[in-house]
Design a protein around this motif. Structure first.
Motif, mmCIF file in Angstrom:
data_model
loop_
_atom_site.group_PDB
_atom_site.id
_atom_site.type_symbol
_atom_site.label_atom_id
_atom_site.label_comp_id
_atom_site.label_asym_id
_atom_site.label_seq_id
_atom_site.Cartn_x
_atom_site.Cartn_y
_atom_site.Cartn_z
ATOM 1 N N ARG A 191 -3.071 3.738 1.582
ATOM 2 C CA ARG A 191 -2.498 3.714 0.246
ATOM 3 C C ARG A 191 -1.794 5.027 -0.084
ATOM 4 N N LEU A 192 -0.582 4.914 -0.640
ATOM 5 C CA LEU A 192 0.145 6.066 -1.138
ATOM 6 C C LEU A 192 0.160 6.034 -2.656
ATOM 7 N N ARG A 193 0.080 7.208 -3.231
ATOM 8 C CA ARG A 193 0.213 7.333 -4.676
ATOM 9 C C ARG A 193 1.666 7.636 -5.022
ATOM 10 N N ALA A 194 2.019 7.406 -6.260
ATOM 11 C CA ALA A 194 3.395 7.666 -6.682
ATOM 12 C C ALA A 194 3.763 9.128 -6.428
ATOM 13 N N ARG A 195 2.826 10.023 -6.607
ATOM 14 C CA ARG A 195 3.106 11.446 -6.419
ATOM 15 C C ARG A 195 3.276 11.818 -4.947
ATOM 16 N N ASP A 196 2.921 10.899 -4.027
ATOM 17 C CA ASP A 196 3.100 11.151 -2.604
ATOM 18 C C ASP A 196 4.537 10.888 -2.144
ATOM 19 N N LEU A 242 0.815 -1.210 0.000
ATOM 20 C CA LEU A 242 0.000 0.000 0.000
ATOM 21 C C LEU A 242 0.853 1.266 0.000
ATOM 22 N N ARG A 243 2.014 1.185 0.629
ATOM 23 C CA ARG A 243 2.861 2.380 0.757
ATOM 24 C C ARG A 243 3.974 2.417 -0.299
ATOM 25 N N ARG A 244 3.911 1.540 -1.264
ATOM 26 C CA ARG A 244 4.883 1.538 -2.361
ATOM 27 C C ARG A 244 6.323 1.441 -1.837
#
Length: 247
Positions: free
Chosen positions: A203-208, A152-154
């Motif tokens: 969840r993290l997005r790539a932009r985060d 979820l956190r990449r």
């Protein structure tokens, strides 16, 4: 270390660097101005777990300190001299030296460290604290507790909090005691990290996955000497930034 500077009143900020060891092995580091006009050291009483600041008008060989200040218990702290000194102008010049108090802690999957700077005015044989400011903070807090969190956190499995403060001379001071400029910068990673809550969990997005400045704790203040309190005071209150400066 702040670069050397002088204001319009003649107050100076100079390097206060550690000198090569000269005393017996284990002797405390000695810091001096380039002209050896002022020196200082922090001595530790290992039996009492206390420390003291000794300031010398010149090199300490064969002379007692000009002033001494009890720094209290240092059970969990590392103490060091600030690598700068303020030399004031006027018929009765003072100096302002600094002591950095560093604390650190560790916890499951992370840890933190912080440094507070205490400035101490030396006038004659008297040493008096006149300013306290946070100058460093760094925290790493675990955010993954299983494979699902990792996904979820990449892969960004820690929230990071960083803080840095810099104290310099205000060059515009035309008369009287020096004024000091205190500028800070605070950042978090990833975007949305919030130590007081769970904003960056989930969840993290790539932009985060970026380091983000915190404008509330990135600020600039002018400290001026306040005769009523016999200490320095900021032009505005400092914001509450313990999330960065208290491990």
């Amino acid at each position: 270390m702040a670069p050397a500077a002088q204001d319009q009143a003649g107050n100076r900020l100079e390097a206060f660097a550690a000198t090569p060891p000269q005393g017996p092995e284990g002797a405390p580091p000695l810091h001096c101005t380039a002209d050896r006009g002022w020196c200082a050291e922090i001595s530790r009483d290992v039996d009492q777990n206390t420390s003291a600041l000794h300031v010398f008008a010149g090199t300490p060989t064969g002379q007692p300190p000009a002033a001494t200040l009890d720094l209290g218990s240092d059970d969990n702290d590392d103490l060091a001299l600030w690598p700068s000194i303020v030399r004031t102008a006027g018929s009765r010049p003072d100096v302002i030296v600094g002591v950095e108090r560093h604390v650190s802690t560790s916890f499951s999957g992370g840890g933190g460290a912080a440094t507070q700077l205490q400035l101490i005015r030396v006038r004659g044989d008297q040493a008096k604290p006149v300013l306290n400011a946070p100058v460093f903070g760094s925290l790493l807090i675990r955010a993954c507790f299983g494979e699902r969190d990792f996904w979820l956190r990449r892969g960004a499995c820690h929230d990071e909090y960083n803080f840095a403060g810099d104290l310099t001379l205000d060059p515009t001071t035309a008369v009287g005691p020096p004024r000091l400029v205190f500028a800070t910068k605070a950042t978090t990673f990833p975007a949305g990290a919030l130590r007081a809550g769970d904003a960056a969990r989930g969840r993290l997005r790539a932009r985060d996955l970026i380091t983000v400045p915190d404008p509330a704790c990135s600020y600039r203040r002018i400290f001026a000497f306040d005769p009523a309190s016999d200490a320095y005071a900021p032009d505005r209150p400092l914001p509450e930034c313990e999330a960065y400066t208290v491990p």
